[in-house]
Motif scaffolding. Structure first.
Motif, PDB file in Angstrom:
ATOM      1  N   LEU A 213       0.822  -1.210   0.000  1.00 41.39           N
ATOM      2  CA  LEU A 213       0.000   0.000   0.000  1.00 41.39           C
ATOM      3  C   LEU A 213       0.856   1.259   0.000  1.00 41.39           C
ATOM      4  O   LEU A 213       0.461   2.286  -0.568  1.00 41.39           O
ATOM      5  CB  LEU A 213      -0.923   0.007   1.218  1.00 41.39           C
ATOM      6  N   ALA A 214       2.011   1.200   0.605  1.00 40.05           N
ATOM      7  CA  ALA A 214       2.891   2.371   0.656  1.00 40.05           C
ATOM      8  C   ALA A 214       3.296   2.827  -0.732  1.00 40.05           C
ATOM      9  O   ALA A 214       3.628   4.008  -0.941  1.00 40.05           O
ATOM     10  CB  ALA A 214       4.124   2.065   1.500  1.00 40.05           C
ATOM     11  N   LYS A 243      -8.569   0.699   4.061  1.00 38.28           N
ATOM     12  CA  LYS A 243      -8.719   2.098   4.473  1.00 38.28           C
ATOM     13  C   LYS A 243      -7.929   2.386   5.741  1.00 38.28           C
ATOM     14  O   LYS A 243      -7.221   3.402   5.841  1.00 38.28           O
ATOM     15  CB  LYS A 243     -10.188   2.432   4.689  1.00 38.28           C
ATOM     16  N   ALA A 244      -8.044   1.503   6.743  1.00 39.59           N
ATOM     17  CA  ALA A 244      -7.334   1.718   8.006  1.00 39.59           C
ATOM     18  C   ALA A 244      -5.826   1.752   7.792  1.00 39.59           C
ATOM     19  O   ALA A 244      -5.118   2.578   8.393  1.00 39.59           O
ATOM     20  CB  ALA A 244      -7.708   0.626   9.003  1.00 39.59           C
ATOM     21  N   ARG A 245      -5.322   0.897   6.926  1.00 39.21           N
ATOM     22  CA  ARG A 245      -3.878   0.864   6.677  1.00 39.21           C
ATOM     23  C   ARG A 245      -3.434   2.077   5.861  1.00 39.21           C
ATOM     24  O   ARG A 245      -2.336   2.608   6.090  1.00 39.21           O
ATOM     25  CB  ARG A 245      -3.508  -0.449   5.991  1.00 39.21           C
ATOM     26  N   GLY A 248      -3.210   4.847   8.280  1.00 38.61           N
ATOM     27  CA  GLY A 248      -1.982   4.753   9.059  1.00 38.61           C
ATOM     28  C   GLY A 248      -0.759   5.233   8.302  1.00 38.61           C
ATOM     29  O   GLY A 248       0.196   5.727   8.909  1.00 38.61           O
ATOM     30  N   LEU A 249      -0.823   5.091   6.977  1.00 38.20           N
ATOM     31  CA  LEU A 249       0.289   5.551   6.136  1.00 38.20           C
ATOM     32  C   LEU A 249       0.134   7.010   5.732  1.00 38.20           C
ATOM     33  O   LEU A 249       1.028   7.574   5.095  1.00 38.20           O
ATOM     34  CB  LEU A 249       0.377   4.687   4.874  1.00 38.20           C
ATOM     35  N   GLY A 250      -1.000   7.619   6.087  1.00 37.24           N
ATOM     36  CA  GLY A 250      -1.236   9.015   5.729  1.00 37.24           C
ATOM     37  C   GLY A 250      -1.477   9.226   4.253  1.00 37.24           C
ATOM     38  O   GLY A 250      -1.173  10.306   3.720  1.00 37.24           O
ATOM     39  N   LEU A 251      -2.065   8.238   3.569  1.00 41.73           N
ATOM     40  CA  LEU A 251      -2.281   8.324   2.121  1.00 41.73           C
ATOM     41  C   LEU A 251      -3.728   8.711   1.812  1.00 41.73           C
ATOM     42  O   LEU A 251      -4.641   8.450   2.588  1.00 41.73           O
ATOM     43  CB  LEU A 251      -1.946   6.989   1.458  1.00 41.73           C
TER      44      LEU A 251
END
Length: 296
Positions: A213-214, A243-245, A248-251
């Motif tokens: 996802l990053a 969505k939660a991940r 967490g990555l600020g995307l």
């Protein structure tokens, strides 16, 4: 769960493979251009079938390789990066034949059902190509046992397990008998069983993995899902996981959870069908057009 994915360039490109009448009419109104679908392993359900349910040799649909061959092919593809090369080749075809702005800010990849997996996978594999990624009722978390079970049900040709509730054919008609070719459970991603890291390919290619996802940094990610059993109950969980991940990555991300469908359209029952996907696409396209305009 079946794979349907398409690229969208300039204003939009919708798949010519098995588009519903509703989506087709919407495409006509918006003056959209049919294009090649992005399908992870080919549009196998379109194959002609001969005696005994086998596909005719004259079918234009690619034949799925035997399990051992599939594993060797997967290793070769990972070494050569052919998965990402394939999406680049399709983007070049679209840009060469349609009126497009050939940059990531004006290009999107969208998929429904397991095509949602394909959309996120292509977006992660080629972040230089796609500035917009969308999944509709996507099987986008291969870490979930239920999503793996859906893939396995398709591989193993478990009649009625998913087909009767996820196609436009009415359940109980018998039209799903003999649905699709069948292969061993390790034919696509290797062993699905989490024993001694045997499922490492599933984990490596899981779009919901934070490391994958990053790679969507800089892309707009949009997720649509209902919440009705037997399928969208689990695509909702998968979408919320992603969505939660992403949070967490600020995307950048947008989740549209339309629940039982009443907030989306009269045709939508919150299930895994075109009655929901067509209005979801209709909701997404104006936002995509605005994003394309903002990109210049």
């Amino acid at each position: 769960m079946k794979a349907h994915a398409c690229t969208l360039a300039r204003r939009c490109v919708l798949p010519s493979c098995q588009v519903s009448a509703a989506v087709g009419m919407m495409a006509f109104r918006l003056r959209l251009t049919p294009s090649l679908p992005l399908l992870p392993e080919g549009c196998v359900r379109g194959a002609r079938r001969g005696p005994g349910g086998r596909r005719d040799s004259g079918s234009r649909t690619p034949r799925l390789p035997a399990p051992a061959t599939a594993r060797r092919r997967q290793r070769r593809e990972r070494r050569r990066g052919s998965r990402s090369a394939g999406s680049a080749a399709i983007a070049r075809i679209i840009d060469a034949n349609l009126r497009t702005l050939a940059d990531k800010g004006h290009r999107a990849v969208v998929g429904l059902s397991m095509g949602g997996y394909g959309a996120l996978h292509y977006g992660e594999a080629r972040p230089d190509l796609f500035g917009h990624v969308a999944s509709l009722s996507g099987g986008i978390d291969l870490g979930m046992a239920e999503i793996r079970a859906a893939v396995l049900a398709t591989e193993l040709n478990i009649t009625g397990a998913w087909c009767a509730v996820s196609t436009s054919s009415p359940a109980g008609t018998g039209r799903c008998t003999g649905y699709g070719p069948y292969v061993d459970s390790d034919a696509i991603f290797g062993s699905p069983y989490p024993v001694f890291n045997a499922d490492h390919v599933w984990n490596e290619l899981n779009p919901a993995a934070p490391a994958n996802l990053a790679r969507l940094a800089g892309a707009d990610v949009t997720l649509y899902t209902g919440n009705q059993l037997p399928i969208d109950h689990f695509t909702e969980i998968a979408s919320k996981n992603v969505k939660a991940r992403l949070d967490g990555l600020g995307l950048r991300r947008r989740l549209v959870d339309y629940g039982n469908g009443s907030v989306l359209a009269p045709s939508c029952d919150g299930g895994h069908n075109y009655g929901c996907w067509a209005p979801a696409i209709a909701d997404y396209i104006p936002q995509l057009q605005a994003a394309f305009a903002a990109a210049g």
